[in-house]
Design a protein around this motif. Sequence first.
Motif, short mmCIF file in Angstrom:
data_model
loop_
_atom_site.label_atom_id
_atom_site.label_comp_id
_atom_site.label_asym_id
_atom_site.label_seq_id
_atom_site.Cartn_x
_atom_site.Cartn_y
_atom_site.Cartn_z
N SER A 1 0.84 -1.20 0.00
CA SER A 1 0.00 0.00 0.00
C SER A 1 0.87 1.25 0.00
O SER A 1 1.84 1.35 0.74
CB SER A 1 -0.94 0.00 1.21
N SER B 1 -2.07 7.58 0.21
CA SER B 1 -2.68 8.60 -0.64
C SER B 1 -2.52 8.29 -2.13
O SER B 1 -2.71 9.16 -2.97
CB SER B 1 -2.16 10.02 -0.34
N GLY C 1 -2.64 4.42 -3.43
CA GLY C 1 -3.43 3.22 -3.67
C GLY C 1 -2.72 1.97 -3.18
O GLY C 1 -1.66 2.04 -2.56
N THR C 2 -3.31 0.85 -3.46
CA THR C 2 -2.77 -0.43 -2.99
C THR C 2 -2.58 -1.37 -4.18
O THR C 2 -3.46 -1.49 -5.03
CB THR C 2 -3.75 -1.08 -2.01
N PHE D 1 -4.62 -3.16 -8.96
CA PHE D 1 -4.34 -1.89 -8.28
C PHE D 1 -5.66 -1.28 -7.85
O PHE D 1 -6.60 -1.18 -8.65
CB PHE D 1 -3.60 -0.94 -9.23
N LYS D 2 -5.69 -0.92 -6.57
CA LYS D 2 -6.90 -0.31 -6.04
C LYS D 2 -6.55 1.12 -5.64
O LYS D 2 -5.80 1.32 -4.66
CB LYS D 2 -7.32 -1.10 -4.80
N PRO D 3 -7.03 2.09 -6.38
CA PRO D 3 -6.67 3.47 -6.03
C PRO D 3 -7.27 3.87 -4.68
O PRO D 3 -8.35 3.40 -4.32
CB PRO D 3 -7.27 4.30 -7.17
N SER D 4 -6.54 4.69 -3.97
CA SER D 4 -7.02 5.10 -2.64
C SER D 4 -8.19 6.07 -2.81
O SER D 4 -8.42 6.62 -3.90
CB SER D 4 -5.90 5.79 -1.87
N LEU E 1 -7.21 9.55 -4.04
CA LEU E 1 -6.89 9.60 -5.47
C LEU E 1 -8.17 9.55 -6.30
O LEU E 1 -8.34 10.30 -7.27
CB LEU E 1 -5.96 8.45 -5.84
N LYS E 2 -9.08 8.71 -5.89
CA LYS E 2 -10.35 8.60 -6.60
C LYS E 2 -11.07 9.95 -6.63
O LYS E 2 -11.58 10.39 -7.66
CB LYS E 2 -11.24 7.58 -5.90
N GLU F 1 0.76 10.30 -10.06
CA GLU F 1 -0.48 10.96 -9.66
C GLU F 1 -0.70 12.24 -10.46
O GLU F 1 -1.81 12.49 -10.96
CB GLU F 1 -0.43 11.26 -8.16
N LYS G 1 -11.88 6.64 -14.08
CA LYS G 1 -11.29 5.86 -12.98
C LYS G 1 -9.93 5.33 -13.40
O LYS G 1 -9.64 5.19 -14.60
CB LYS G 1 -12.23 4.75 -12.53
#
Lengths: 91, 403
Positions: free
Chosen positions: A43, A46, A48-49, A79-82, A85-86, B37, B80
């Motif tokens: 992780s 800020s 993601g994971t 990848f799972k954005p935090s 970030l979303k 980012e 997304k």
Amino acid sequence: MDNKTLIDNLSRRLDVSRDTVGILIEGLTQTIGECAAGLDSVSVPSFGTFEPKKRLERVALHPASGRRLLVPPKIVLTFKPSASLKQKIRK
Amino acid sequence: MNDKITITRLGAMLALATGKQKELCEDFLKELFSIVEDELLKGESIRIKGFGTFKLIEVEPRKSVNVATGEETLIPGHDKVIFVAAKELASRVNLPFEAFEAVEIADDLPTDSMDGDEDPEVELSEDSGNAVISPENADDISEASGSVVTEADKSVERQGVCNLEERVGDSQIISEDNFSHSGDMPEEDTLSENDREAELSMPEGDVSETIEPGIEAEIFEENPHSHRNKYIKGFVAGFITALIVGSIVFAAGYLLGFSFGVSKGEDMAESISPVIIETEVIPQDSVSSVYLADSVIGNGPHDEIGKESGIDQVATEPSDKIVYDTVSTTRYLTTIAQEHYGNFNLWPVIYEENEKILGHPDRIRPGTRVVVPPLSKYGIDPKDKDQIKAVKEKGNKIYARYK
């Protein structure tokens, strides 16, 4: 942004040579790969994971021959954005 | 396993992997992800070589219903973040399962695996019940289990990550098991079978009479009852015994090619003098129980006939070892003929030998045990083309019977 620009940017910001950045990126791939192979998620706050997920074996039909195939299990990296970030991306 | 690795730990691991300073690694990670980012916020995709691509995809606006109120609402479209791992990273992540490939499944697999599981178990219990566990049999089993263990060990060593590898090991054990069922077991069976036959032929040889071992056993069982109980019961039991004896003797006489009168005469002499029989019962009793067990497992409805044919073999060729083989969903008469004679065209020989327990040659019940006769018994030379032709025609005739 492509790979070359990224390496240029990083070497400028970190004040190290491009080769070093190349080595670091290679090392990052290796490290995250090893973690994920052991099903450990990485992780980054800020951001993601990186989450490895195990897909179970399944029976699928071969599209061309119509024979049944046993597809072996595998691990895929997702990848799972935090949340932050979303939120930023949505705006 | 299932740990969450923080960015500081990742930095430390990265420093260890690359040999760079820890601070540099942590800075690198921070900068890297902040650049990614920023790029994403600009609406651009970013590709890191060997790692993967971060990109934005558009989500279409869609309708939704509020569950509580039942109102329809419109969820607006948005972007997304998607991450697609590069080939290098994806294959590295999948390292524990790399050895596997997609396998084609045969259509008859489910029944096959069931049969494979059942058969050996039955064989084993039979063996232990009669206390005739042949050394080969035991060795094979221990070998099989040994190889499974080593396989699992290897996979653990190779990949070096505990829990996942256990799963890998498990599935390999399963596949190993399957192999051992399909590959080793049938041969094992024939081996142990041979041994047992060899052992059995010894007590059979000692006994002077070669008629029914079952008869003596039955007489032995019935006689004490008839002495103890009332005369009527004794009479009924005697009548039943006589019936059974008569039918078995008839079948035996028919099979052995003896003249009916002679064998019956002998048998009558037997039943008249029970004292003599009792001395012989003990060795033969065990023999008959083995045969019973054999025939029950081999072919349910054909018990009697299976028993007879087995005895027939022992009686006529006590010196030769009788070769048995078992038909399964993957082993047909042709397979057996190919293995024993080197020519699958010779399957009618096996069929003829076991004609009484077999029906349609293509519909033999899996698990049926057949006698594989030596070719010399039928005077067939596997190299003679004319004879093979003749045998082939015999096969056609067998098929013609069932049309």
